[in-house]
Design a protein around this motif. Structure first.
Motif, PDB file in Angstrom:
ATOM      1  N   PRO A 244     -11.099 -19.502  11.645  1.00  0.00           N
ATOM      2  CA  PRO A 244     -10.492 -18.759  12.746  1.00  0.00           C
ATOM      3  C   PRO A 244      -9.147 -18.151  12.386  1.00  0.00           C
ATOM      4  O   PRO A 244      -8.836 -17.025  12.802  1.00  0.00           O
ATOM      5  N   ALA A 245      -8.355 -18.860  11.571  1.00  0.00           N
ATOM      6  CA  ALA A 245      -7.040 -18.324  11.219  1.00  0.00           C
ATOM      7  C   ALA A 245      -7.172 -16.995  10.473  1.00  0.00           C
ATOM      8  O   ALA A 245      -6.338 -16.101  10.636  1.00  0.00           O
TER       9      ALA A 245
ATOM     10  N   LEU B  28      -0.309 -20.241  21.276  1.00  0.00           N
ATOM     11  CA  LEU B  28      -0.846 -21.139  20.240  1.00  0.00           C
ATOM     12  C   LEU B  28      -1.373 -20.429  18.982  1.00  0.00           C
ATOM     13  O   LEU B  28      -0.984 -20.777  17.878  1.00  0.00           O
ATOM     14  N   PRO B  29      -2.254 -19.413  19.127  1.00  0.00           N
ATOM     15  CA  PRO B  29      -2.765 -18.820  17.896  1.00  0.00           C
ATOM     16  C   PRO B  29      -1.804 -17.809  17.275  1.00  0.00           C
ATOM     17  O   PRO B  29      -2.045 -17.342  16.179  1.00  0.00           O
TER      18      PRO B  29
ATOM     19  N   LEU C 295     -15.861 -18.873  13.066  1.00  0.00           N
ATOM     20  CA  LEU C 295     -16.165 -20.196  13.621  1.00  0.00           C
ATOM     21  C   LEU C 295     -17.451 -20.777  13.026  1.00  0.00           C
ATOM     22  O   LEU C 295     -17.616 -21.981  12.956  1.00  0.00           O
TER      23      LEU C 295
ATOM     24  N   ILE D  50      -7.691 -14.222  13.011  1.00  0.00           N
ATOM     25  CA  ILE D  50      -6.476 -13.877  13.741  1.00  0.00           C
ATOM     26  C   ILE D  50      -5.531 -13.068  12.859  1.00  0.00           C
ATOM     27  O   ILE D  50      -4.979 -12.061  13.284  1.00  0.00           O
TER      28      ILE D  50
ATOM     29  N   GLU E 269     -11.225 -28.792  19.936  1.00  0.00           N
ATOM     30  CA  GLU E 269     -12.076 -27.604  19.796  1.00  0.00           C
ATOM     31  C   GLU E 269     -11.273 -26.336  20.054  1.00  0.00           C
ATOM     32  O   GLU E 269     -11.373 -25.356  19.322  1.00  0.00           O
ATOM     33  N   ALA E 270     -10.489 -26.372  21.131  1.00  0.00           N
ATOM     34  CA  ALA E 270      -9.688 -25.204  21.474  1.00  0.00           C
ATOM     35  C   ALA E 270      -8.660 -24.939  20.381  1.00  0.00           C
ATOM     36  O   ALA E 270      -8.402 -23.784  20.033  1.00  0.00           O
ATOM     37  N   ALA E 271      -8.082 -25.993  19.822  1.00  0.00           N
ATOM     38  CA  ALA E 271      -7.105 -25.814  18.752  1.00  0.00           C
ATOM     39  C   ALA E 271      -7.769 -25.141  17.559  1.00  0.00           C
ATOM     40  O   ALA E 271      -7.229 -24.196  16.979  1.00  0.00           O
ATOM     41  N   HIS E 272      -8.952 -25.608  17.221  1.00  0.00           N
ATOM     42  CA  HIS E 272      -9.687 -25.020  16.100  1.00  0.00           C
ATOM     43  C   HIS E 272      -9.973 -23.546  16.370  1.00  0.00           C
ATOM     44  O   HIS E 272      -9.757 -22.694  15.513  1.00  0.00           O
ATOM     45  N   HIS E 273     -10.430 -23.244  17.594  1.00  0.00           N
ATOM     46  CA  HIS E 273     -10.698 -21.849  17.954  1.00  0.00           C
ATOM     47  C   HIS E 273      -9.439 -20.994  17.842  1.00  0.00           C
ATOM     48  O   HIS E 273      -9.511 -19.821  17.556  1.00  0.00           O
ATOM     49  N   ALA E 274      -8.299 -21.594  18.133  1.00  0.00           N
ATOM     50  CA  ALA E 274      -7.052 -20.831  18.127  1.00  0.00           C
ATOM     51  C   ALA E 274      -6.463 -20.731  16.726  1.00  0.00           C
ATOM     52  O   ALA E 274      -5.328 -20.295  16.564  1.00  0.00           O
ATOM     53  N   GLY E 275      -7.211 -21.139  15.725  1.00  0.00           N
ATOM     54  CA  GLY E 275      -6.751 -20.953  14.360  1.00  0.00           C
ATOM     55  C   GLY E 275      -5.924 -22.091  13.805  1.00  0.00           C
ATOM     56  O   GLY E 275      -5.363 -21.976  12.722  1.00  0.00           O
ATOM     57  N   VAL E 276      -5.808 -23.200  14.526  1.00  0.00           N
ATOM     58  CA  VAL E 276      -5.079 -24.354  14.005  1.00  0.00           C
ATOM     59  C   VAL E 276      -5.916 -24.985  12.889  1.00  0.00           C
ATOM     60  O   VAL E 276      -7.116 -25.204  13.062  1.00  0.00           O
ATOM     61  N   ARG E 277      -5.275 -25.239  11.731  1.00  0.00           N
ATOM     62  CA  ARG E 277      -6.012 -25.884  10.639  1.00  0.00           C
ATOM     63  C   ARG E 277      -6.042 -27.374  10.938  1.00  0.00           C
ATOM     64  O   ARG E 277      -5.171 -28.134  10.510  1.00  0.00           O
TER      65      ARG E 277
ATOM     66  N   THR F 237     -13.563 -24.838  24.848  1.00  0.00           N
ATOM     67  CA  THR F 237     -13.123 -24.342  23.547  1.00  0.00           C
ATOM     68  C   THR F 237     -11.957 -23.362  23.635  1.00  0.00           C
ATOM     69  O   THR F 237     -11.516 -22.849  22.621  1.00  0.00           O
ATOM     70  N   GLY F 238     -11.475 -23.121  24.846  1.00  0.00           N
ATOM     71  CA  GLY F 238     -10.411 -22.129  24.978  1.00  0.00           C
ATOM     72  C   GLY F 238      -9.034 -22.726  25.149  1.00  0.00           C
ATOM     73  O   GLY F 238      -8.129 -22.492  24.362  1.00  0.00           O
TER      74      GLY F 238
END
Lengths: 507, 318
Positions: free
Chosen positions: A331-332, A363-364, A311, A335, B197-205, A349-350
């Motif tokens: 982040p990708a 989602l991830p 991040l 993961i 922000e959450a999308a970014h944290h979850a690895g979404v480009r 942020t979650g």
């Protein structure tokens, strides 16, 4: 001159007597009494979740007490709203400052109570400048009222907040962690300010984790633990270790016995890692191990996690997973390398709060589920349901919006991601903050199961008993650096608190 | 249950409008010809609105679609007459169409790049693009329209009695709906709009997805432009002035939220048709085009107010 004090008037500027407050089934405060003497600095300390902020919100009129009374200058008060407590002379200065950055210091101080100007709808600029200057001089603060707030250091912003409160005739100031975002110099500025205010007769309730500050400036102290006041009285006979013992007190292993897990090979090797906010961090984490990260708010714990999980960019050093140097730039990458970060701020942020719970969980991990391009909604729901069972998640179904779930269940959604992605390395940032006891225990059990399964967990927590209850080792951070790497069974909460809170050279 | 009511609300309004008009003007309104006519007329803005749906769900907005509509037409028509003169061959017309679509995609991509790489707010970035594209469209041929009298297929052609433009419209609806509901890209659009922000944290480009979303929006605008051009057999540099507002209105009436994370293709279609049927109905009962603006304005405000109201109710219940 015949002074005629009313019989009931005491030397206390403020008394909160027998305050209790529950949120649903959770008792946040139980029979707490806080007496603050006129013109003194009264420290209020306790761990996160001990009830400090609830108590202060009651004082501010944000919450109403379930039981108990507030007595101010001999009068019982019932404050329904923050404006009521302010009218009674009690002002809050919160951690997140509420200044308008584009306005000057003087404009901020008199915002909303500007003296009228010559024409209707105008205010007298020269008067607010002069008034601010006079106010600052009276309390011995050195500020330029004409300066914009935008570029001020956070210690000066605190001074502006204080001036703002005094301009509204506040006699009691509640300062919540005023030094948490300050450097060495800023801390000195704020402590000086508090001393000057106190000498001038202002009463201050001072909330801080930094105990060396507390013993430096406070006359009295009240320690909260688990919603009760466990100690109250003058500070002079207390030393920092005594206060720490009072704060920590309880032992989590009472209801969460740590199970012995065979520790495997090195899972994660962090070597001389630096970023904008953390400096030269090196440590190891092995499969099957739970390692805690302790430190004060602002010590750089979350920032460390952010670098590890892609991040924030690293500017120096390396990270190796299973002995192989791994580049985690986004982040990708984390993961796909099997690293799952669970944020400390699940709302910001979650979670995507207005989307279904199942979507939030997967989602991830859609790529990991073989849904790199095309989704299989049936299978997604099945997996979500399955994971929900493993987590003892309480929801109305996969389609329930994340916002409809309780804090503990929202947290479980985020933890579910790591299960679904089959992440091997879990980086958990305050995973039990704002979570009720039952969900806490579920989360500890889940962590226990995962390490028994050979995964590795790095857990950031401000809850020391939690760290002592579940970790094998504890890393202590202070001001962006790693200051200790301790074996949990060979240390104690007092030692960790001391390492985290006390700067060498101060106290 | 409440959720169902909320989702059916725009659809219900559409049915209500159709029912009222059917009872009021059974002879002129309730005919196959009239319905096909309405569909054909809504296909251009409908297709653009589908693209706008993606953008609005992602929490963005695209004010440049009206200008881009004109620019795509000018690029396509310009290519056709440059290469084929007054009577371009089918091959050259196909090439011109490809250029028009490409211009749309590039136009959208530019907006997406401005938003992600220069970190401009979508409103500002596309406000700039709106002026830029209109300017280019006007400068290209000194503000003159280009006639392409043989480019008739998309506007007038029909397959089994169904106009080609309507078929294209339906194909776009089906594809876009599927992308939103059944692909990872679609899921990411919702996530970005709900909490970037959450999308970014979850690895979404996030950046890549946003550029994709605006490019797709531009491509659909290009397709709309081709149909519009074919219908009038000319490319107008002043085409689509104010179109962005009609298109955004359709998406919002369909239940999408301008703050992102919410919206559906079906909702947008219902919104588009509602506006079209209102125009159509107003014309049939003899309300002037000027007065129709009043009707549409009232409907937009009512639709969004109702949506907010039912949402708040549902929020209270939760």
């Amino acid at each position: 001159m015949a002074l005629c004090p009313r019989v009931e008037s005491s030397q206390f500027a403020l008394e909160m007597l027998g305050i209790s407050k529950s949120f649903g089934p959770i008792k946040a405060l139980e029979n707490v009494t806080l007496r603050v003497q006129q013109g003194t600095v009264h420290a209020l300390v306790g761990e996160n979740g001990a009830g400090k902020s609830t108590l202060m919100k009651i004082l501010a009129g944000v919450h109403q007490p379930g039981a108990g009374t507030i007595v101010r200058n001999g009068n019982t008060c019932a404050w329904k709203d923050p404006s009521d407590s302010l009218a009674a002379g009690v002002a809050m200065i919160y951690q997140e400052l509420s200044l308008a950055p584009d306005l000057t210091i003087a404009e901020n101080v008199w915002l909303g109570i500007e003296p009228r100007g010559p024409l209707p709808g105008t205010y007298s600029k020269s008067r607010i400048l002069a008034d601010t200057r006079a106010l600052a001089e009276r309390h011995g603060f050195d500020v330029d009222p004409n300066q914009k707030v935008e570029n001020l250091p956070s210690s000066t912003c605190q001074i502006v907040e204080v001036l703002k409160a005094i301009a509204r005739n506040a006699e009691i100031l509640v300062m919540d962690e005023p030094t948490s975002s300050c450097g060495e110099h800023g801390v000195a500025v704020i402590l000086e300010m508090v001393k000057k205010l106190s000498r001038g007769g202002t009463t201050i309730i001072y909330i801080s984790h930094r105990l060396e500050e507390v013993v430096e400036i406070a006359r009295d102290i009240t320690v909260l633990r688990d919603g009760r006041a466990v100690h109250t009285g003058p500070i002079n006979d207390l030393k920092i270790p005594d206060i720490v013992t009072l704060m920590v007190g309880r032992n989590l292993s009472d209801y969460f016995p740590k199970k012995k897990v065979e520790v495997g090979s090195t899972a994660l090797n962090v070597s001389e890692l630096s970023s904008q906010t953390v400096e030269n961090i090196s440590f190891d984490l092995r499969w099957g191990e739970i390692v805690g990260v302790a430190g004060l708010v602002g010590a750089g714990r979350t920032e460390l996690a952010r670098v590890l999980c892609g991040l924030d960019p690293s500017i120096h050093g390396s990270v190796a997973i299973d002995g192989r140097i791994t580049k985690i730039a986004k982040p990708a990458d984390a993961i796909s390398s099997g690293v799952m970060y669970v944020t400390e701020d699940r709302k910001r942020t979650g979670l995507c709060l207005d989307l279904p719970a199942a979507w939030n969980m997967t989602l991830p991990c859609l790529t990991e589920l073989g849904m790199k391009h095309i989704l299989n909604l049936g299978r997604e729901n099945e997996i979500a349901e399955e994971t929900a069972k493993k987590l003892s998640l309480k929801w109305s179904g996969p389609g329930a919006l994340a916002s409809a779930l309780s804090g503990g269940n929202q947290q479980k959604l985020l933890l579910g991601r790591a299960i679904i992605a089959q992440s091997r390395l879990w980086v958990l940032d305050e995973p039990t903050r704002g979570v009720d006891i039952a969900a806490k225990i579920d989360i500890y059990e889940l962590i226990g199961r995962m390490v028994a399964d050979g995964k590795a967990v790095l857990i950031i927590s401000s809850d020391l008993p939690e760290l002592f209850g579940i970790t094998d080792r504890i890393l202590v951070m202070r001001r962006g650096r790693l200051v200790a790497d301790l074996v949990t069974s060979e240390t104690n909460p007092e030692a960790v608190m001391q390492l985290a809170a006390v700067d060498k050279g101060r106290t | 249950m409440k959720k169902l009511v909320r989702e059916l609300l725009p659809f219900g309004s559409l049915v209500l409008v159709i029912a009222i008009l059917s009872l009021w003007q059974p002879d002129s309104f309730l005919t196959l010809d009239n319905f096909l006519n309405v569909l054909r007329r809504s296909s251009v803005y409908g297709i653009v609105a589908v693209g706008m749906t993606f953008i609005i769900i992602s929490g963005g907005i695209d004010l440049s679609v009206g200008s881009l509509l004109a620019l795509c037409g000018m690029c396509a028509a310009g290519t056709m007459i440059r290469l084929g003169g007054e009577e371009p061959t089918v091959g050259i017309m196909a090439m011109g169409t490809a250029v028009g679509l490409l211009a749309g995609a590039v136009g959208g991509m530019v907006s997406g790049a401005l938003i992600t790489k220069l970190k401009l707010q979508p409103f500002i970035a596309t406000l700039g693009a709106m002026s830029l594209y209109r300017g280019i469209a006007l400068v290209m041929y000194d503000g003159q329209p280009i006639n392409v009298s043989s480019y008739r297929y998309l506007g007038e052609g029909a397959l089994l009695g169904i106009p080609i433009s309507v078929i294209l419209f339906l194909a776009v609806i089906a594809t876009a709906g599927a992308i939103l509901q059944f692909t990872r890209f679609g899921r990411h659009i919702y996530a970005i709009g709900s909490n970037v922000e959450a999308a970014h944290h979850a690895g979404v480009r996030v950046d890549r997805s946003l550029i994709g979303i605006y490019t797709l929006g531009g491509l659909l605008t290009g397709l709309g432009a081709m149909i519009a051009m074919s219908r009038t057999v000319s490319a107008q540099p002043t085409a689509g002035v104010g179109a962005e507002l009609d298109v955004i209105a359709a998406v919002v009436i369909g239940g999408a939220s301008l703050s992102g994370g919410r919206g559906t293709v079906t909702g947008t279609i219902v919104g588009t048709l509602l506006i079209s049927f209102l125009h159509n109905g107003c014309t049939l009962v003899g309300i002037s085009t000027n007065a129709q603006l009043i009707v549409i304005g009232v409907v937009i405000v009512l639709a969004v107010a109702m949506d907010q109201f039912t949402r708040r109710k549902a929020g209270d219940a939760a």
